[in-house]
Scaffold this active site. Sequence first.
Site, PDB file in Angstrom:
ATOM      1  N   ASP A  37       7.298  -7.827   7.887  1.00 16.80           N
ATOM      2  CA  ASP A  37       7.223  -7.239   6.544  1.00 16.80           C
ATOM      3  C   ASP A  37       7.290  -5.722   6.579  1.00 16.80           C
ATOM      4  O   ASP A  37       8.026  -5.107   5.814  1.00 16.80           O
ATOM      5  CB  ASP A  37       5.996  -7.741   5.769  1.00 16.80           C
ATOM      6  CG  ASP A  37       4.670  -7.555   6.480  1.00 16.80           C
ATOM      7  OD1 ASP A  37       4.657  -7.178   7.681  1.00 16.80           O
ATOM      8  OD2 ASP A  37       3.623  -7.806   5.849  1.00 16.80           O
ATOM      9  N   ALA A 124      -9.760 -15.381   9.106  1.00 14.34           N
ATOM     10  CA  ALA A 124      -8.921 -16.426   9.684  1.00 14.34           C
ATOM     11  C   ALA A 124      -7.443 -16.064   9.674  1.00 14.34           C
ATOM     12  O   ALA A 124      -6.604 -16.887  10.031  1.00 14.34           O
ATOM     13  CB  ALA A 124      -9.136 -17.737   8.921  1.00 14.34           C
ATOM     14  N   LEU A 126      -5.719 -15.561   6.972  1.00 21.40           N
ATOM     15  CA  LEU A 126      -5.141 -16.261   5.828  1.00 21.40           C
ATOM     16  C   LEU A 126      -5.196 -15.415   4.559  1.00 21.40           C
ATOM     17  O   LEU A 126      -5.130 -15.926   3.448  1.00 21.40           O
ATOM     18  CB  LEU A 126      -5.861 -17.600   5.615  1.00 21.40           C
ATOM     19  CG  LEU A 126      -5.798 -18.552   6.818  1.00 21.40           C
ATOM     20  CD1 LEU A 126      -6.635 -19.795   6.556  1.00 21.40           C
ATOM     21  CD2 LEU A 126      -4.359 -18.936   7.141  1.00 21.40           C
ATOM     22  N   SER A 127      -5.324 -14.114   4.741  1.00 22.52           N
ATOM     23  CA  SER A 127      -5.231 -13.137   3.651  1.00 22.52           C
ATOM     24  C   SER A 127      -6.335 -13.275   2.617  1.00 22.52           C
ATOM     25  O   SER A 127      -6.097 -13.236   1.415  1.00 22.52           O
ATOM     26  CB  SER A 127      -3.856 -13.215   2.968  1.00 22.52           C
ATOM     27  OG  SER A 127      -2.855 -12.883   3.879  1.00 22.52           O
ATOM     28  N   SER A 128      -7.557 -13.403   3.098  1.00 19.41           N
ATOM     29  CA  SER A 128      -8.689 -13.392   2.166  1.00 19.41           C
ATOM     30  C   SER A 128      -8.770 -12.062   1.427  1.00 19.41           C
ATOM     31  O   SER A 128      -9.182 -12.025   0.263  1.00 19.41           O
ATOM     32  CB  SER A 128      -9.996 -13.661   2.910  1.00 19.41           C
ATOM     33  OG  SER A 128     -10.216 -12.700   3.936  1.00 19.41           O
ATOM     34  N   GLU A 166      -5.023  -1.932  -0.431  1.00 16.36           N
ATOM     35  CA  GLU A 166      -5.394  -2.285   0.939  1.00 16.36           C
ATOM     36  C   GLU A 166      -5.019  -1.178   1.910  1.00 16.36           C
ATOM     37  O   GLU A 166      -5.783  -0.847   2.819  1.00 16.36           O
ATOM     38  CB  GLU A 166      -4.721  -3.597   1.334  1.00 16.36           C
ATOM     39  CG  GLU A 166      -5.182  -4.126   2.664  1.00 16.36           C
ATOM     40  CD  GLU A 166      -5.118  -5.632   2.760  1.00 16.36           C
ATOM     41  OE1 GLU A 166      -5.032  -6.135   3.888  1.00 16.36           O
ATOM     42  OE2 GLU A 166      -5.161  -6.324   1.713  1.00 16.36           O
ATOM     43  N   ASP A 178       1.417 -10.449   2.175  1.00 15.03           N
ATOM     44  CA  ASP A 178       0.227 -11.179   1.737  1.00 15.03           C
ATOM     45  C   ASP A 178       0.076 -11.142   0.220  1.00 15.03           C
ATOM     46  O   ASP A 178      -0.150 -12.164  -0.439  1.00 15.03           O
ATOM     47  CB  ASP A 178      -1.026 -10.580   2.376  1.00 15.03           C
ATOM     48  CG  ASP A 178      -0.971 -10.613   3.895  1.00 15.03           C
ATOM     49  OD1 ASP A 178      -0.083 -11.287   4.444  1.00 15.03           O
ATOM     50  OD2 ASP A 178      -1.822  -9.955   4.525  1.00 15.03           O
ATOM     51  N   TYR A 230      -3.114  -3.758  15.167  1.00 18.48           N
ATOM     52  CA  TYR A 230      -2.046  -3.936  14.183  1.00 18.48           C
ATOM     53  C   TYR A 230      -1.330  -2.605  13.948  1.00 18.48           C
ATOM     54  O   TYR A 230      -0.095  -2.534  13.943  1.00 18.48           O
ATOM     55  CB  TYR A 230      -2.661  -4.473  12.891  1.00 18.48           C
ATOM     56  CG  TYR A 230      -1.677  -4.825  11.799  1.00 18.48           C
ATOM     57  CD1 TYR A 230      -1.309  -6.143  11.568  1.00 18.48           C
ATOM     58  CD2 TYR A 230      -1.139  -3.845  10.967  1.00 18.48           C
ATOM     59  CE1 TYR A 230      -0.430  -6.485  10.554  1.00 18.48           C
ATOM     60  CE2 TYR A 230      -0.259  -4.170   9.955  1.00 18.48           C
ATOM     61  CZ  TYR A 230       0.095  -5.486   9.755  1.00 18.48           C
ATOM     62  OH  TYR A 230       0.963  -5.809   8.748  1.00 18.48           O
TER      63      TYR A 230
END
Length: 389
Positions: A37, A124, A126-128, A166, A178, A230
């Site tokens: 991305d 996890a 999973l983009s909380s 973010e 995300d 990252y």
Amino acid sequence: MAIVDAAASLFASAFGDGPDGVWSAPGRVNLIGEHTDYNGGLALPIALPQRTYAAVRLRDHGRLRAVSTSARGGIVEVALDDIEPGRPQGWAAYLAGVCWVLRQEGYAVPGLDIAIASDVPVGAGLSSSAALECALVAALSDLLGLDVLADDAGRARAAGWCQRAENEIAGAPTGGMDQAASMRATADHAILLDCRSGAVEQVPVDLSSHGLTLLVVDTRAEHALVDGQYAARRAACEDAASLLGVETLREVDPTDLDAALDRLPDDVSRARVRHVVTEIERVRTCVEALRRGDFDEVGRLFVASHTSLRDDYEVSCRELDLVVDTALHFGALGARMTGGGFGGSAIALVPADQAESIGGRIEAAFGAEGLTAPQPFAVTAGPPAGRDR
């Protein structure tokens, strides 16, 4: 829904009255297209059925007050005028970032109280965090009359706001996949997201009619995108693009990949570029396979993606590799890590009637290795952010 009631009930107990409404947004799982991305590439995420619910009420006190069923310490409170990069810290930074971005965009946010309840696993991969941001932006769209939920163009704008929140306030240098999935995905579809143009195509994900399901496994291995790893991968890609004279690695022609790699100064940068360029091609191939119902090919691409992420991008870990190896050994068509890596979750494409068995085999493998028990669960592609009450 019990979780909607939980958010509304927490709001009443924390703030003494009822919310103006309850909104929610999903986490996401990426089928393929990892670390593409921020390189202007392609990704293929779905929205999860697991969602974050925000009970929200506008106030005129000039503050953000937030509480969550899953966070200790009670109400987090910050003056809207005091929000800045790094302030506040912790989970409330994602909410504060949305307020800050909207004010930067010229919208009057007078103050608000928020209560959060969620079944998106935290940590996890999973983009909380995106679910948290998108649930609030959905609420503010309605409460402030922003009208960004009515069509995809509006939802794309909202996803961009959430990405800024973010990046600029929470300090996580993520790409926009995300938030795009949480705002723009639709039920029973993946979105083919062009991260250069922002365009999306809805791609049907018809697993059930082929007797298949997607098994997500939360490894419970620690996962964080703000620990520098990252950011280091992103910086390496940006440096390589500069050396190659392109704006992003999306511009590297896959048919000339070897020549491009020869121009890079070291094995690490060559490996990073090789992953990104080949992963973008895997997304294209996977979309074609999904459209013709060739799930053997989808599974093969999952495995190739994981191998590239493990060896070239070096973002896998012991737990993720164990999920992939175990799932494949016991009958998965394909498996791969998903998300940013360094922990988090893996996915496996499995026969629906074997999902529980394969999940159990993965749990047993973790137990044999003395690792924290993982959490496997089957998912379908869910709907985007919106109002629930």
